[in-house]
Write an enzyme that holds these catalytic residues in place. Structure first.
Site, short mmCIF file in Angstrom:
data_model
loop_
_atom_site.label_atom_id
_atom_site.label_comp_id
_atom_site.label_asym_id
_atom_site.label_seq_id
_atom_site.Cartn_x
_atom_site.Cartn_y
_atom_site.Cartn_z
N HIS A 1 0.98 -1.22 -0.10
CA HIS A 1 -0.01 0.08 -0.12
C HIS A 1 0.86 1.17 -0.17
O HIS A 1 0.38 2.46 -0.20
CB HIS A 1 -0.85 0.07 1.11
CG HIS A 1 -2.11 0.76 1.11
ND1 HIS A 1 -2.43 1.49 0.03
CD2 HIS A 1 -3.55 0.62 1.58
CE1 HIS A 1 -3.69 2.04 -0.22
NE2 HIS A 1 -4.33 1.45 1.07
N ASP B 1 -2.18 2.42 -4.57
CA ASP B 1 -3.41 2.65 -3.71
C ASP B 1 -4.36 1.66 -3.85
O ASP B 1 -4.42 0.72 -5.09
CB ASP B 1 -3.93 3.81 -4.35
CG ASP B 1 -2.99 5.18 -3.91
OD1 ASP B 1 -2.37 5.13 -2.87
OD2 ASP B 1 -2.85 6.05 -4.83
#
Length: 508
Positions: free
Chosen positions: A479, A483
């Site tokens: 992450h 995204d």
């Protein structure tokens, strides 16, 4: 004529080393490839061999001095001094005088072969020969186990195995000497002669051995003595890595640091005596240790998250069923599901390039190619061979490559190069019956796709409930770089391509 002795290549990202020990002094006779000195980097220890036979001239870099790659260490004077090395051999010949009458025997060192990029040590797994056995050139002497592959060590010459210097289970560094052989007519007599000399040589070596400078410094900092550390260098010399192992094991850490030693290694809970007698304790292989370390590192480093979707495999299965016979007849390989998934992932990675990228410090490195890692289960653990430039390959080429790499993985014959450089990974837990799981990233990659079991489930299709072959897909991603929108988009594109494989042909 003088030959220069220079610092060899030290390895990727290593630019300097410390001169740890000189085994020769100016004026000493040396033979070609005889070890002159030992260099110590922050990762490995490197031995520097003589580039030619002769006499050691001037030592330019003294012990403890830091030198860069290709720096001048010393010179070897060729010519008159070249014949001098014969003298030490004469001393050994006294133990077996018959050698001189029959043509003599030459001692040949058995060295650890090149282990591959970023691999600096291995464990001796099995010796196929014992001292005194006759061996033919290229006959397998032993097998080494690294954290990635197994390496067989062949005999460098025909003769007799004289002495084993690294026993089974012992860890050895790249290019280390693990045994000696004797060639020629004196081969059979060499073993007793050398065995008789071994204890005396070991005693004198242990008395005169000089520990690595960095090891001494670290021992002082942590309150350790030579008795607390087991040396693995030449003649029992204590290296920096030995001190680090002793500290990690809590041999004799400073009182203030004792509570911090190995917090992850909690003591094992007491086991009832009746249970302990039925347990079996087996040392983890280097491969399993590396798998454990890398998976834990991935969890500690990446901001790992998993997103899920499901795919209706009807269209892909029908297409495969329709063309599998023609495909195998033309290409000589069966049409499996992995080529469909590989193609679908390559298609999706073009639209979401951050899933095919990696983090390097504060930079993001985007890969304009796809080296697809395919996770393969083997008897010794999970390995990930890489299909290079998968985005440019046909279905047939992908299937052939996957079959080839899978067979080599199960036979333990994968090379280091075949397991490096992957940019994205596919793991198929469905072959073992897994219905859903969260795969762990393969660092430094930023994405891994988990395939699962195809199972008929009731689905609503155009207002009607029908049984459809469904598969759950899982994308684990970093992450920090990917995204949620990108991760979901990637999975949707893979789903669309598999539910309508014609999209792959149209690049849609």
């Amino acid at each position: 004529m003088a030959t220069e002795v220079r610092v060899p290549t030290l390895g990727e990202s290593v630019s300097e080393a410390t001169v740890a020990t000189w085994f020769k002094k100016p004026g000493d006779p040396v033979q070609q490839d005889e070890m002159l000195c030992e260099l110590e980097t922050d990762k490995v220890t490197v031995e520097v061999p003589a580039p030619a036979a002769g006499t050691l001239g001037e030592i330019v870099a003294e012990e403890g001095q830091t030198v860069g790659v290709d720096a001048l260490l010393a010179t070897v004077e060729e010519g008159a001094g070249a014949a001098a090395p014969a003298a030490p051999k004469a001393d050994k010949a006294e133990a077996a005088p018959a050698d001189d009458d029959t043509g003599g025997g030459e001692t040949v060192d058995v060295m650890v072969p090149t282990l591959g990029e970023s691999v600096s040590e291995a464990t001796v797994a099995t010796w196929f020969k014992k001292p005194g056995d006759a061996v033919q050139q290229d006959e397998m002497l032993c097998e080494l186990e690294t954290d990635k592959v197994s390496v067989e060590v062949p005999a460098p010459a025909t003769g007799t195995l004289s002495e084993i210097l690294a026993a089974e289970g012992e860890t050895v560094e790249a290019s280390a000497k693990i045994a000696t052989m004797t060639t020629g007519a004196g081969a059979a007599a060499a073993k007793p002669a050398e065995a008789a000399e071994a204890p005396a040589a070991g005693d004198s070596a242990s008395a005169d051995v000089e520990d690595a400078p960095s090891a001494k410094k670290m021992m002082e900092e942590h309150g350790l003595s030579e008795k607390d550390v087991k040396g693995t260098g030449r003649d029992g010399r204590i290296m920096k890595e030995d001190v680090q192992k002793a500290i990690a094991a809590g041999t004799k850490a400073k009182p203030a640091e004792a509570p911090k030693a190995e917090p992850a290694q909690a003591p094992r809970a007491p086991v009832p005596a009746e249970d302990a007698s039925r347990e079996e304790r087996v040392k983890m292989t280097r491969l399993r240790q590396t798998i454990a370390r890398r998976l834990k590192d991935a969890q500690n480093t990446a901001a790992m998250l998993t997103t899920y979707n499901e795919v209706d495999m009807t269209a892909t299965m029908e297409l495969r069923k329709e063309y599998k016979d023609l495909f195998e007849k033309k290409h000589g390989v069966k049409l499996g599901f992995m080529s469909f998934f590989t193609k679908a992932c390559c298609h999706a990675l073009k639209e979401v390039p951050e899933v095919n990228a990696e983090i390097d410090g504060t930079d993001i490195v985007y890969k304009n190619f796809v080296h697809m890692g395919i996770a393969v289960g083997t008897p010794t653990g999970l390995v990930v061979p890489v299909v290079r430039d998968a985005d440019q390959m046909s279905f047939a080429a992908i299937e052939k490559k996957i079959n080839e790499l899978g067979a080599r993985a199960r036979d333990g014959k994968l090379s280091m190069a075949e397991m490096q450089g992957g940019t994205f990974t596919i793991s198929n837990g469905g072959v073992y019956g897994s219905l859903m799981s969260s795969p762990i990233l393969n660092p430094p990659q930023s994405g891994i796709l988990g395939m699962h079991k195809i199972q008929d489930r009731p689905m609503v299709v155009k207002g009607e409930i029908k049984a459809r072959p469904m598969m759950y897909l899982a994308l684990s991603y970093d992450h920090r770089i990917v995204d949620g929108k990108g991760a979901v988009t990637f999975l949707v594109r893979v789903k669309e391509a598999l539910e309508d494989p014609r999209r792959l042909l149209m690049d849609l």
